[in-house]
Design an enzyme around this catalytic site. Structure first.
Site, PDB file in Angstrom:
ATOM      1  N   SER A  81      61.972  10.328   6.404  1.00 46.01           N
ATOM      2  CA  SER A  81      60.219  10.157   5.897  1.00 46.01           C
ATOM      3  C   SER A  81      60.655   8.491   7.100  1.00 46.01           C
ATOM      4  CB  SER A  81      60.012  10.661   5.223  1.00 46.01           C
ATOM      5  OG  SER A  81      58.644  10.320   5.070  1.00 46.01           O
ATOM      6  N   GLU A 100      58.796   6.756   4.552  1.00 45.89           N
ATOM      7  CA  GLU A 100      58.579   6.207   3.750  1.00 45.89           C
ATOM      8  C   GLU A 100      59.470   5.578   3.253  1.00 45.89           C
ATOM      9  OE1 GLU A 100      55.502   6.195   1.005  1.00 45.89           O
ATOM     10  OE2 GLU A 100      54.390   6.559   3.096  1.00 45.89           O
ATOM     11  N   TYR A 135      59.068   9.509  -4.360  1.00 46.51           N
ATOM     12  CA  TYR A 135      59.701  10.472  -2.988  1.00 46.51           C
ATOM     13  C   TYR A 135      60.199   9.293  -1.757  1.00 46.51           C
ATOM     14  CZ  TYR A 135      58.185  12.021   1.570  1.00 46.51           C
ATOM     15  OH  TYR A 135      58.480  12.485   2.702  1.00 46.51           O
TER      16      TYR A 135
HETATM   17  P1  GDP Z   1      52.188   9.369   3.026  1.00 47.41           P
HETATM   18  O1  GDP Z   1      51.394   7.617   4.383  1.00 47.41           O
HETATM   19  O2  GDP Z   1      52.881  10.085   3.682  1.00 47.41           O
HETATM   20  O3  GDP Z   1      51.666   8.825   1.867  1.00 47.41           O
HETATM   21  O4  GDP Z   1      50.277  10.609   3.362  1.00 47.41           O
HETATM   22  P2  GDP Z   1      48.792  10.029   2.825  1.00 47.41           P
HETATM   23  O5  GDP Z   1      47.969  11.593   3.758  1.00 47.41           O
HETATM   24  O6  GDP Z   1      49.523  10.879   1.385  1.00 47.41           O
HETATM   25  O7  GDP Z   1      48.822   8.665   2.677  1.00 47.41           O
HETATM   26  C1  GDP Z   1      48.204   7.912   4.413  1.00 47.41           C
HETATM   27  C2  GDP Z   1      47.739   6.348   3.618  1.00 47.41           C
HETATM   28  O8  GDP Z   1      46.544   6.872   3.174  1.00 47.41           O
HETATM   29  C3  GDP Z   1      48.569   6.438   2.164  1.00 47.41           C
HETATM   30  O9  GDP Z   1      48.250   5.013   2.906  1.00 47.41           O
HETATM   31  C4  GDP Z   1      47.184   6.488   1.281  1.00 47.41           C
HETATM   32  O10 GDP Z   1      47.189   5.144  -0.029  1.00 47.41           O
HETATM   33  C5  GDP Z   1      46.219   6.549   2.073  1.00 47.41           C
HETATM   34  N1  GDP Z   1      44.658   6.990   1.580  1.00 47.41           N
HETATM   35  C6  GDP Z   1      43.780   6.046   1.455  1.00 47.41           C
HETATM   36  N2  GDP Z   1      42.558   7.275   0.505  1.00 47.41           N
HETATM   37  C7  GDP Z   1      43.410   7.966   0.390  1.00 47.41           C
HETATM   38  C8  GDP Z   1      43.465   9.604  -0.009  1.00 47.41           C
HETATM   39  O11 GDP Z   1      42.256  10.137  -0.645  1.00 47.41           O
HETATM   40  N3  GDP Z   1      44.374  10.846   0.187  1.00 47.41           N
HETATM   41  C9  GDP Z   1      45.462  10.792   0.836  1.00 47.41           C
HETATM   42  N4  GDP Z   1      46.046  11.102   1.285  1.00 47.41           N
HETATM   43  N5  GDP Z   1      45.242   9.413   1.205  1.00 47.41           N
HETATM   44  C10 GDP Z   1      44.601   8.371   0.959  1.00 47.41           C
END
Ligand code: GDP
Length: 325
Positions: free
Chosen positions: A122, A124, A145
């Site tokens: 990933s 990440e 993670y």
């Molecule tokens: P990730 O990149 O694997 O963590 O995928 P996510 O879809 O969970 O998050 C993508 C980005 O969106 C991250 O930087 C989160 O902090 C941002 N984000 C902002 N608001 C939200 C929210 O309400 N839910 C999630 N999941 N992410 C959010």
């Protein structure tokens, strides 16, 4: 005919990959934990695949599934994928994401070492980096993670040195109508479908300035399979090379809603439909992630087909349609 075993087959990537492999004439086995009834993405191909019970935390179940499938290729797509959950359940995240992969590798090495293995690594793992990331960019994960994915990725390297064909596909965020509902893109498009039907409530989000390199999952699973067809195993970065903020994603969703609504009311700005919830802000937030997928372009002839506006359109339309039904 090649045989593939997919862990996580009922999820977004697993279901797209299963469809892709069936189209290429593979025999496809999938490892599942849940009841078959819960697998809505697999319904259209249910009679073409064989599901085997298994849990990445349970060696015996994996061994039995492996013996049954006797695969040429294993795709390890199962995992605990949500960053905030990895802070709540770090030990479980490690047991599944690292322990599970270690169990699989041991089974492959012990039973059928010519099996080729794909590991879902990933972006990440990179953490906060200035600019684009390629296969040489150092890892600097900021969440349990990210650390778990880095540890599993390192397992690819050490097993490769022992002669196993194993690749870590370093995929940047990839989305689709099948994305888990907790991920931000799906959360937004689900809200959008409600807005389209007249709901005026605001969606709570965290950091809307965070940027991700969002591509279409259906494009990315093709790269997974191609990685396993190379003369020698190697890791590959897969992404579009462009990043957009969460706010950009919302703005593009509003563009789609305006097109769908043809003159009727929709929100015109993000402030009208989104409120920031401090509880959703992340510690160790990664502010921007962008891929440099040059190696994949040159060696796998892989490039994304679906661009950002098309991805948003696809997700919004699918969600509107699902709600209509
Ligand atoms: P990730 O990149 O694997 O963590 O995928 P996510 O879809 O969970 O998050 C993508 C980005 O969106 C991250 O930087 C989160 O902090 C941002 N984000 C902002 N608001 C939200 C929210 O309400 N839910 C999630 N999941 N992410 C959010």
């Amino acid at each position: 005919m090649k045989t593939a075993l997919i862990t996580g087959i009922s999820g977004q990537d697993g279901s797209y990959l299963a469809e892709h492999l069936l189209g290429l004439g593979y025999r496809v086995y999938g490892v599942v934990r849940r009841e078959p009834g819960a697998m809505r993405w697999l319904a259209p191909i249910a009679d073409q695949i064989e599901l085997l019970y298994g849990d990445l935390r349970d060696t015996t179940s994996l061994e039995v599934a492996f013996q049954k499938a006797w695969p040429d290729e294993v795709y390890n797509l199962a995992g605990q994928v949500f960053v905030p959950t990895s802070w709540e359940l770090p030990e479980q995240t490690f047991d599944i994401n690292v322990g599970g992969f270690a169990r699989l590798l041991k089974i492959v090495e012990g039973l059928k070492p010519d099996t080729r293995v794909y590991q879902a690594s990933s972006s990440e793992m990179f953490g906060n980096v200035d600019g684009r990331c390629d296969e040489t960019t150092p890892f600097n994960p900021t969440s349990p993670y990210g650390v778990s994915k880095m540890a599993a990725h390192r397992l690819c390297e050490v097993y490769r040195r022992r002669g196993i064909y194993v690749v870590g596909g370093i995929l940047f965020n990839h989305e689709s109508p099948r994305r888990g509902a907790e991920m931000v893109t799906r959360k937004i498009t689900k809200a959008a479908a409600a807005w389209q039907r007249g709901d005026r409530s605001k969606l709570k989000l965290g950091n809307v300035g965070a940027r991700r390199d969002w591509g279409f999952a259906g494009d990315y699973v093709k790269a997974m399979r191609t990685m396993l067809q190379q003369p020698a195993p190697k890791d590959y970065v897969i992404g579009t090379g462009e990043s957009h903020s969460v706010a950009d994603f919302v703005a593009q969703v509003l563009v789609e809603l305006r097109a769908l609504n043809a003159g009727r009311f929709t929100f015109s700005t993000i402030d009208e439909c989104v409120e920031i919830d401090p509880h959703l802000l992340r510690s160790g937030e990664i502010l921007d992630l962008r891929a440099d997928a040059t190696r994949a372009l040159h060696e796998l002839a892989w490039k994304p087909e679906v661009d950002f506006p098309e991805l948003v359109r696809m997700m919004v339309r699918a969600e509107v349609e699902a709600l209509r039904q």
